[in-house]
Write a protein that holds these residues in place. Structure first.
Motif: not given
Ligand SMILES: Cc1ncc(COP(=O)(O)O)c(C=O)c1O
Length: 403
Positions: A213, A215-216, A244, A295, A299, A326
């Motif tokens: 996870y 990128y989140i 992502g 991406s 997010t 996240g």
């Protein structure tokens, strides 16, 4: 004469682990939907977005260019290089292609890594809540999952002192995710440094750092425990395309690890599945080496939903929740409702509450028991805001009936 059912048995391994509760809930939701019921799915573990266009184009080109043969078990050389480029660009980590093994999803990467380092009887320390598959893979490997409870007050993160207190001569592996599925907790650099200090004193322990996870992340820069050089040989990073890049169906994960661990994973995979899908690998080269704007836009949308979900949860009597920093889940404590009933359905635990929400509110969620915290349930916000709003309205209405 014995009957066929008497003599044809399933191996004893199968009774040692459970099917993923997340997939079970998704299946129950689908079954209800097939009967015409309008179920809102908050059990989802995947982004509700399309794969970025430039990555899809790369996949189409790979088909046209006839990338259709068996692939090298550890992945195409250019893909393993692309993973190294990504690790340098995003994490300032230096790896070579020989450290990378690409697999059919991060789930297979985890399975390889656990089977590569865990022997029968080895202890694997897993802070709870944890992703449902961790404990089951450890059991498949013959290891002992040592589940360490964490508290909402600590944002569901393990402290160095707690970690230290669970280490025994049998400890072989520490396994965690940051950002965490299901709690959404994200370890800061200082927190990882605290854990790293404990590992420096205990050289026989591997660390699997599941960063799927990455990128989140709603609070800033992703930090990897692999940044602490002295530990790097013992760290196995897990990452991939699924979350992502909104590419769960493409099935690609990877590890970055020491050469002996990478070789062990390659050997295992050579017997189980061989190299992953050729088209996916070509798409992955593009995903890992091009602009992350799509991406980051996903997010931002998850961040907007998170804000709204926080407001919605605050209106539900009895639900207590740590803020997810996240991933795309909330993991409220719901035990306020245990022991209550609407006259027809008695809620004894989180499993009952999830079934009540599914059957009465027609909202699918996942019991916290599967993640190692039976006071909680997991609700995904990988669904559109209108659906999320509607789901929480339904949840609130049916919870109000419980007395
Ligand atoms: C924490 C975590 N790790 C790994 C995975 C597996 O991802 P993949 O789809 O790449 O197998 C998931 C999927 O839900 C996850 O939540």
């Amino acid at each position: 004469m014995p009957t066929t059912t008497d003599v044809l048995t399933i191996s004893s391994l199968l009774s040692k682990f459970n099917e993923p509760e997340t997939l079970k809930m998704a299946k129950l939701g689908r079954e209800l939907r097939a009967k015409g019921v309008d179920v809102i799915d908050l059990s989802l573990g995947e982004p509700d977005f399309d794969t970025p266009v430039h990555i899809k184009e790369a996949a189409k080109k790979a088909i046209d260019d006839n990338w259709s043969h068996y692939t090298p078990v550890a992945g195409y050389p250019d893909l393993r290089e692309a993973v190294c480029t990504k690790l340098k660009r995003d994490n300032n980590l230096d790896y070579k292609a020989e450290n990378i093994v690409v697999s059919t999803g991060a789930k297979q990467s985890l399975a390889n890594a656990i089977l590569a380092v865990v022997d029968a009887g080895d202890e694997v320390i897993i802070p709870a809540p944890f992703w449902v598959t961790y404990s089951e893979l450890v059991k498949i490997a013959g290891g002992v999952a040592v589940i360490v409870p964490t508290s909402m007050e600590d944002n569901y993160k393990i402290t160095p002192a707690t970690l230290e207190s669970y280490i025994t001569p049998k400890s072989k592996l520490f396994l965690f995710s940051s950002p965490c599925n299901p709690s959404g907790s994200v370890y800061t650099k200082d927190e990882l440094e605290g854990l790293a200090e404990v590992f420096r004193k205990n050289p026989g322990i591997y660390i699997i750092s599941d960063e799927i996870y990455e990128y989140i992340n709603f609070i800033g820069k992703h930090e990897s425990i692999a940044q602490f050089d002295e530990l790097k040989d013992r760290i196995i990073i897990i990452n991939g395309l699924s979350k992502g890049f909104a590419m769960t169906g493409y099935r690609l994960g990877y590890i970055a690890a020491s050469v002996p661990v990478a070789k062990a994973c390659e050997k295992l995979q050579g017997q189980f599945t061989s190299g992953t899908n050729s088209i996916t690998q070509k798409a992955a080269v593009v995903a890992f080496t091009t602009d992350l704007k799509p991406s980051m836009e996903m997010t931002q949308e998850f961040a907007r939903r998170r804000e709204r979900v926080k407001e919605l949860i605050a209106t539900i009597p009895g639900w207590k929740c740590a803020q997810p920093d996240g991933a795309f889940y909330v993991f409220p404590e719901v035990d306020y409702y245990f022991g209550k009933s609407d006259g027809e359905n008695k809620i004894e635990n989180a499993d009952d509450l999830c079934m009540y929400l599914l059957n009465v509110a027609h909202v699918s969620t996942v019991t916290g028991r599967a993640f190692g915290n039976p006071k909680c349930i997991r609700l995904s916000f990988a669904n559109s805001l209108p659906k999320i709003e509607a789901a929480y309205a339904r949840i609130k209405e049916v919870l109000a009936k419980l007395k």
